[in-house]
Structures are given as structure tokens and as C-alpha cells.
Design a protein around this motif. Structure first.
Motif, PDB file in Angstrom:
ATOM      1  N   ALA A 159       0.747  -1.154   0.224  1.00 42.86           N
ATOM      2  CA  ALA A 159      -0.094   0.046   0.014  1.00 42.86           C
ATOM      3  C   ALA A 159       0.968   1.125   0.064  1.00 42.86           C
ATOM      4  O   ALA A 159       0.537   2.093  -0.536  1.00 42.86           O
ATOM      5  N   ALA A 160       2.061   1.172   0.625  1.00 39.42           N
ATOM      6  CA  ALA A 160       2.835   2.300   0.694  1.00 39.42           C
ATOM      7  C   ALA A 160       3.578   2.874  -0.444  1.00 39.42           C
ATOM      8  O   ALA A 160       3.797   4.008  -0.616  1.00 39.42           O
ATOM      9  N   ASN A 161       3.636   1.829  -1.248  1.00 33.57           N
ATOM     10  CA  ASN A 161       4.330   2.164  -2.658  1.00 33.57           C
ATOM     11  C   ASN A 161       3.573   2.178  -3.880  1.00 33.57           C
ATOM     12  O   ASN A 161       3.968   2.086  -4.913  1.00 33.57           O
ATOM     13  N   LEU A 162       2.035   2.196  -3.542  1.00 32.50           N
ATOM     14  CA  LEU A 162       1.274   2.263  -4.727  1.00 32.50           C
ATOM     15  C   LEU A 162       1.185   3.774  -5.405  1.00 32.50           C
ATOM     16  O   LEU A 162       1.517   4.545  -4.685  1.00 32.50           O
ATOM     17  N   THR A 163       1.124   3.600  -6.911  1.00 34.29           N
ATOM     18  CA  THR A 163       1.239   4.884  -7.744  1.00 34.29           C
ATOM     19  C   THR A 163      -0.061   4.978  -8.207  1.00 34.29           C
ATOM     20  O   THR A 163      -1.063   4.132  -8.306  1.00 34.29           O
ATOM     21  N   GLN A 164      -0.400   6.348  -8.501  1.00 34.52           N
ATOM     22  CA  GLN A 164      -1.419   6.881  -9.118  1.00 34.52           C
ATOM     23  C   GLN A 164      -1.843   5.967 -10.484  1.00 34.52           C
ATOM     24  O   GLN A 164      -1.064   5.838 -11.312  1.00 34.52           O
ATOM     25  N   GLU A 165      -3.035   5.596 -10.573  1.00 33.26           N
ATOM     26  CA  GLU A 165      -3.606   4.726 -11.753  1.00 33.26           C
ATOM     27  C   GLU A 165      -3.144   3.257 -11.991  1.00 33.26           C
ATOM     28  O   GLU A 165      -3.218   2.512 -12.944  1.00 33.26           O
ATOM     29  N   THR A 166      -2.305   2.693 -10.576  1.00 33.48           N
ATOM     30  CA  THR A 166      -2.008   1.316 -10.720  1.00 33.48           C
ATOM     31  C   THR A 166      -3.301   0.608 -10.682  1.00 33.48           C
ATOM     32  O   THR A 166      -4.107   1.211  -9.722  1.00 33.48           O
ATOM     33  N   SER A 167      -3.570  -0.497 -11.213  1.00 34.12           N
ATOM     34  CA  SER A 167      -4.726  -1.264 -10.949  1.00 34.12           C
ATOM     35  C   SER A 167      -4.577  -2.395 -10.202  1.00 34.12           C
ATOM     36  O   SER A 167      -3.417  -2.919  -9.973  1.00 34.12           O
ATOM     37  N   VAL A 168      -5.469  -2.380  -9.206  1.00 35.22           N
ATOM     38  CA  VAL A 168      -5.431  -3.032  -8.058  1.00 35.22           C
ATOM     39  C   VAL A 168      -6.790  -3.943  -7.623  1.00 35.22           C
ATOM     40  O   VAL A 168      -7.827  -3.615  -8.277  1.00 35.22           O
ATOM     41  N   SER A 169      -6.724  -4.968  -6.830  1.00 34.19           N
ATOM     42  CA  SER A 169      -7.866  -5.619  -6.607  1.00 34.19           C
ATOM     43  C   SER A 169      -7.575  -5.584  -4.875  1.00 34.19           C
ATOM     44  O   SER A 169      -6.560  -6.090  -4.333  1.00 34.19           O
ATOM     45  N   ILE A 170      -8.697  -5.152  -4.368  1.00 34.66           N
ATOM     46  CA  ILE A 170      -8.613  -4.865  -2.810  1.00 34.66           C
ATOM     47  C   ILE A 170      -9.733  -5.489  -2.065  1.00 34.66           C
ATOM     48  O   ILE A 170     -10.741  -5.569  -2.723  1.00 34.66           O
ATOM     49  N   THR A 171      -9.187  -6.195  -0.842  1.00 36.27           N
ATOM     50  CA  THR A 171     -10.173  -6.977  -0.296  1.00 36.27           C
ATOM     51  C   THR A 171     -10.568  -6.196   1.172  1.00 36.27           C
ATOM     52  O   THR A 171      -9.498  -5.960   1.646  1.00 36.27           O
ATOM     53  N   GLY A 172     -11.619  -6.247   1.795  1.00 35.40           N
ATOM     54  CA  GLY A 172     -11.776  -5.609   3.050  1.00 35.40           C
ATOM     55  C   GLY A 172     -13.443  -5.754   3.197  1.00 35.40           C
ATOM     56  O   GLY A 172     -14.165  -6.208   2.712  1.00 35.40           O
ATOM     57  N   THR A 173     -13.604  -5.070   4.525  1.00 30.85           N
ATOM     58  CA  THR A 173     -14.927  -5.136   5.372  1.00 30.85           C
ATOM     59  C   THR A 173     -15.267  -3.950   4.835  1.00 30.85           C
ATOM     60  O   THR A 173     -14.849  -2.827   5.119  1.00 30.85           O
ATOM     61  N   VAL A 174     -16.834  -3.769   4.408  1.00 36.33           N
ATOM     62  CA  VAL A 174     -17.403  -2.423   4.184  1.00 36.33           C
ATOM     63  C   VAL A 174     -17.903  -1.824   5.709  1.00 36.33           C
ATOM     64  O   VAL A 174     -18.633  -2.453   6.172  1.00 36.33           O
ATOM     65  N   LYS A 175     -17.577  -0.640   5.740  1.00 42.46           N
ATOM     66  CA  LYS A 175     -17.812  -0.001   6.859  1.00 42.46           C
ATOM     67  C   LYS A 175     -18.655   1.390   6.705  1.00 42.46           C
ATOM     68  O   LYS A 175     -18.494   1.856   5.540  1.00 42.46           O
ATOM     69  N   GLU A 176     -19.496   1.987   7.462  1.00 42.85           N
ATOM     70  CA  GLU A 176     -20.087   3.181   7.249  1.00 42.85           C
ATOM     71  C   GLU A 176     -19.118   4.389   7.648  1.00 42.85           C
ATOM     72  O   GLU A 176     -18.082   4.264   8.413  1.00 42.85           O
ATOM     73  N   ASP A 177     -19.101   5.333   6.925  1.00 41.60           N
ATOM     74  CA  ASP A 177     -18.192   6.416   7.044  1.00 41.60           C
ATOM     75  C   ASP A 177     -19.163   7.675   6.833  1.00 41.60           C
ATOM     76  O   ASP A 177     -19.402   7.982   5.380  1.00 41.60           O
ATOM     77  N   ASN A 178     -19.544   8.442   7.739  1.00 42.15           N
ATOM     78  CA  ASN A 178     -20.540   9.507   7.426  1.00 42.15           C
ATOM     79  C   ASN A 178     -20.037  10.766   7.050  1.00 42.15           C
ATOM     80  O   ASN A 178     -20.451  11.614   6.575  1.00 42.15           O
ATOM     81  N   ARG A 179     -18.417  10.764   6.890  1.00 36.39           N
ATOM     82  CA  ARG A 179     -17.813  11.745   6.556  1.00 36.39           C
ATOM     83  C   ARG A 179     -17.485  11.825   5.105  1.00 36.39           C
ATOM     84  O   ARG A 179     -17.629  13.018   4.417  1.00 36.39           O
ATOM     85  N   SER A 180     -17.945  10.856   4.353  1.00 38.37           N
ATOM     86  CA  SER A 180     -17.719  10.787   2.887  1.00 38.37           C
ATOM     87  C   SER A 180     -19.077  10.903   2.110  1.00 38.37           C
ATOM     88  O   SER A 180     -20.034  10.416   2.786  1.00 38.37           O
TER      89      SER A 180
END
Length: 431
Positions: A62-83
Motif C-alpha cells: 500500500a505504501a508504494n502504490l502509484t496513481q492509476e495502478t490497477s489493483v484488487s482490494i479485499t476488505g470489510t465494508v463500513k459506514e463513513d458519515n464523513r464521505s
């Protein structure tokens, strides 16, 4: 194969572990946290990587990702009232599909020439994506409007043997030993189809070799053209009003988020209601003269003049009955005043200019032949078109609406070049 999940439907998976595929739109880090803005074409979601929740390899990736790199990301969906989206992804794993090195379009400001040169990449920006989604909604609304009113779609040819709007703006090509031209309009063929089907529309690309570099002109654009048998000028104006109101309402209903993203003043679109003000060409000239513009009767009303007139109204204005001398051969003269034709233009507000142009068509054979000769045309070259006046001619009318001008107005854009994925202009044919 597992079901693909897209950002715009992420709320359906609250609390679940999902995998999203997309591109790194932006990224920032703060100590033990990385924040990735992931876009997948349907939307953008923030993906949060906490060092304590992932392996060291994932955190370093994650630290070395660059703009427009194509990725597959897995994670848990959480609420975010700020977005604005209302959700974020608590990341568990990241897989790089393909890297992106030295992506040329960065968050800094770029000039228009640079962005147009890199149009194939500029399309990935959130504003350009929003514009294209609004364009898609406009096109869907157009087809739905005519389908609901039992119009038949008729595809007109792109290669034609003759001019529709004047030979000076034709793109010429060779056609098996003959001259042919790229279509300026499907109207003439639409008239033939209307005599068979009653209510039709054609919709496709059109081409004008107009040597103009204004912010309203393209050399290749898309146009929708309804044609209706037994419709007169008033019917034509009514249809244009209903058409525009329907499109605007559809965009407001289904693409409000995109309008907000591009900074459009939505209140001005919400005011687009019937009836539209209607002024004759003669009245329009008086308005211009009263405003200090010296346009004389018989002269063309150009873009600057259209803006002056439209600024007096809070919705589109219809200008009708133009001088016959400045209009096309197929437009019917007004029986009450032969100096003018039964033509109309719909002028959009906020400096949008002409967004619809149309007329009642000349239905009399002899009158049409005379008009053709007046304009230096050879009637024998248009024998098939004249046949429409020989075999059961009827009053009929129609109009054309340029999609890009409609998109430009609804999106509140300065230049028409952003309204189409790959603009073709006098000085631009790449990419």
C-alpha cells in the motif's frame, strides 16, 4: 465466477467482506495508516489500511502504490458519515494487477492543450467521468422520450450523394469512382421515413467541415432528429419544449450527484419548465437593437446575439420565423409573410446558444423546385426527395438537436470539447 461488486452498490454489502477491482485514484499516508482512493468507473471509495490489521507485506504494498495502478482490494465494508459515498473499506489484502509508472496527469493544474493531447487518460478524472455519465443519461432520456411517444428509430446513411445544409461545410470522399460526402444531417432521409411511419427519429454521428474554432463547434458530433408527418410549426415548437423539459428532468432525477460533483448550479436547471418564451425573428432584432446591438433585419443572429437575447429569460427561448434568404431550401415560407420561413431555433440560457434548430418543411413540389433553383441546386440531383412531394405530400416538420451542445448546457461547461469522449475539431484529430 464470483459476482463482481462495484463501488456504487457498496452499501448493499455493509458489514460484509468484499473484493473491489479498480485503479488508485489518489493516496495519502499518516503514520500507521494508508488511505487509498479507489475508483472503478462506477464511483470512488476510500480504502483504509491500518498497520495492525494487515501483514507487513500488504502494508508495504500500500505504501508504494502509484496513481492509476490497477489493483484488487479485499476488505470489510463500513459506514463513513464523513464521505459523500457514506461507506469506506477496512482493508485486509491488496493485490497489484498492473503498475502505473509516471502517470502524466497529476493533481496539479494542467493546460487545456496538454489535457486534450492526453484525452485518453484525462477521461479517468472524476469531472470527466461525471460529464460522460450525464451524457449517457441525456442519450438514454432521448431514446426513452421517443419510445414512450411511439416514434420509430430510423437509421439514416452516413455516406450521402448530396448536401443538406450547404456544400461549403461538406467532407468529401471517393465512393467507387463517384463523389460522396459525410452526412451533415439525417433530416432529408428522415422526411422520407416519416412519410412511411408517421413519427420517426434518426440519431447518429454527423459531420460539418466548418472552419470554426469557437467553443460551440465540433467537426464531428451526434445529432438526434425527429420528423413528424402532419405537424406544423406550432406542433414542432411544442415537441421541442416537451423534449427539453423531459431530458432536464431525467438528468436531475438520475444524475444529481454528478451535477454536484462538477459544480453545476442545479437551481437553474430546476427552473426549466414549460412554457418557453417565444419571440419572432423580427421581435428578436428589436430586442437586440434596444440592447445596443446593431444587427439589422435580414442578418444572421450569431452566438453573441443569442446570448444577449437568452439573458433576458430564465429558461430556453424559441426564436421563430427567420428570413427566407438566410435559411435552407427545404424550409416552408410563411403564407402570411413570404419573406420569412416557418423555422425555429431553441436558444439555451446561460450563454448556451442554439441547442435545437428546426422548421416546417416545404410540402409543395413546385415551390420546393423553385427554391432549389434559387439556391443554385439542380433539382434532378434530388429527384428522390422531390418524390416525397409528388406522391401524397403532407405538411410535416422536425428539428435537430446536437447532443454535445445539450451536454454543454446541462453541465454548465465553457467549451464543447469536454462533452464528447474524443473531440474532433478543426485542429484536432488525435487521439
Amino acid at each position: 465466477m464470483p459476482q463482481k461488486i462495484y463501488v456504487n452498490h457498496i452499501g448493499e454489502y455493509l458489514g460484509s467482506e468484499v473484493t473491489l477491482n479498480g485503479w488508485v485514484y489518489n493516496m495519502r499516508s499518516s503514520g500507521k495508516l494508508h488511505f487509498i482512493q479507489l475508483r472503478d468507473g462506477s464511483g470512488i471509495i476510500q480504502c483504509v489500511i491500518f498497520k495492525g490489521n494487515v501483514t507487513p507485506e500488504v502494508f508495504d504494498t500500500a505504501a508504494n502504490l502509484t496513481q492509476e495502478t490497477s489493483v484488487s482490494i479485499t476488505g470489510t465494508v463500513k459506514e463513513d458519515n464523513r464521505s459523500k459515498l457514506g461507506f469506506e473499506l477496512d482493508v485486509k489484502d491488496i493485490k497489484i494487477i498492473a503498475p502505473s509508472v509516471d502517470y502524466p496527469i497529476t493533481p496539479k493544474e494542467h493546460g487545456d492543450a496538454f489535457l486534450m493531447h492526453n484525452r485518453h487518460l484525462w477521461l479517468r478524472s472524476s469531472k470527466q467521468t461525471a460529464i460522460l455519465k450525464i451524457r449517457d443519461e441525456i442519450i438514454f432520456a432521448i431514446r426513452k422520450f421517443f419510445h414512450e411517444r411511439e416514434f420509430t428509430l430510423v437509421d439514416s446513411p452516413i455516406l450521402t450523394p448530396a448536401a443538406c445544409e450547404g456544400r461549403s461545410t461538406l467532407f468529401e470522399t471517393e465512393y467507387f469512382g463517384e463523389k460522396a460526402f459525410l452526412s451533415q444531417s439525417g433530416q432529408l432521409y428522415g422526411e422520407a421515413a416519416a412519410m412511411a411511419l408517421g413519427k420517426i427519429y434518426c440519431f447518429g454521428p454527423t459531420f460539418r467541415a466548418e472552419k470554426s474554432k469557437t467553443r460551440r463547434h465540433l467537426t464531428e458530433f451526434w445529432m438526434v432528429e425527429p420528423e413528424v408527418a402532419f405537424n406544423d410549426l406550432n406542433d414542432n415548437m411544442e415537441l421541442a419544449e416537451d423534449f427539453i423539459v423531459y431530458i432536464v428532468e431525467s438528468v436531475l432525477k438520475n444524475r444529481r450527484a454528478e451535477l454536484e460533483l462538477i459544480g453545476r448550479d442545479i437551481s437553474k436547471l430546476e427552473n426549466i419548465k414549460k412554457p418557453f418564451p417565444r419571440v419572432s425573428y423580427t421581435e428578436a432584432i428589436k430586442i437586440l437593437n434596444d440592447l445596443g446591438n446593431p444587427t439589422e433585419w435580414g442578418g444572421d443572429i450569431g452566438g453573441d446575439e443569442e446570448t444577449l437575447i437568452s439573458n433576458k429569460f430564465d429558461r430556453p427561448v424559441i426564436i421563430h420565423r427567420y428570413p427566407a434568404a438566410i435559411k435552407a431550401f427545404y424550409m416552408k415560407r410563411d403564407p402570411e409573410d413570404p419573406k420569412v420561413v416557418l423555422a425555429m431555433d431553441v436558444i439555451g440560457p446561460e450563454g448556451a446558444g442554439e441547442i435545437i434548430g428546426g422548421s416546417e418543411r416545404e410540402s409543395d413540389y413546385n415551390a420546393l423546385v423553385e427554391r432549389m433553383k434559387e439556391q443554385g441546386m439542380a433539382p434532378e440531383d434530388m429527384d428522390w426527395y422531390l418524390d416525397l412531394r409528388k406522391y401524397g405530400s403532407v405538411p410535416h416538420s422536425g428539428f435537430g438537436m446536437g447532443i454535445e451542445r445539450m451536454v454543454r448546457w446541462i453541465c454548465g461547461l465553457h467549451h464543447v470539447r469536454e462533452t464528447i469522449p474524443f473531440a474532433r475539431m478543426m485542429d484536432k484529430i488525435r487521439p
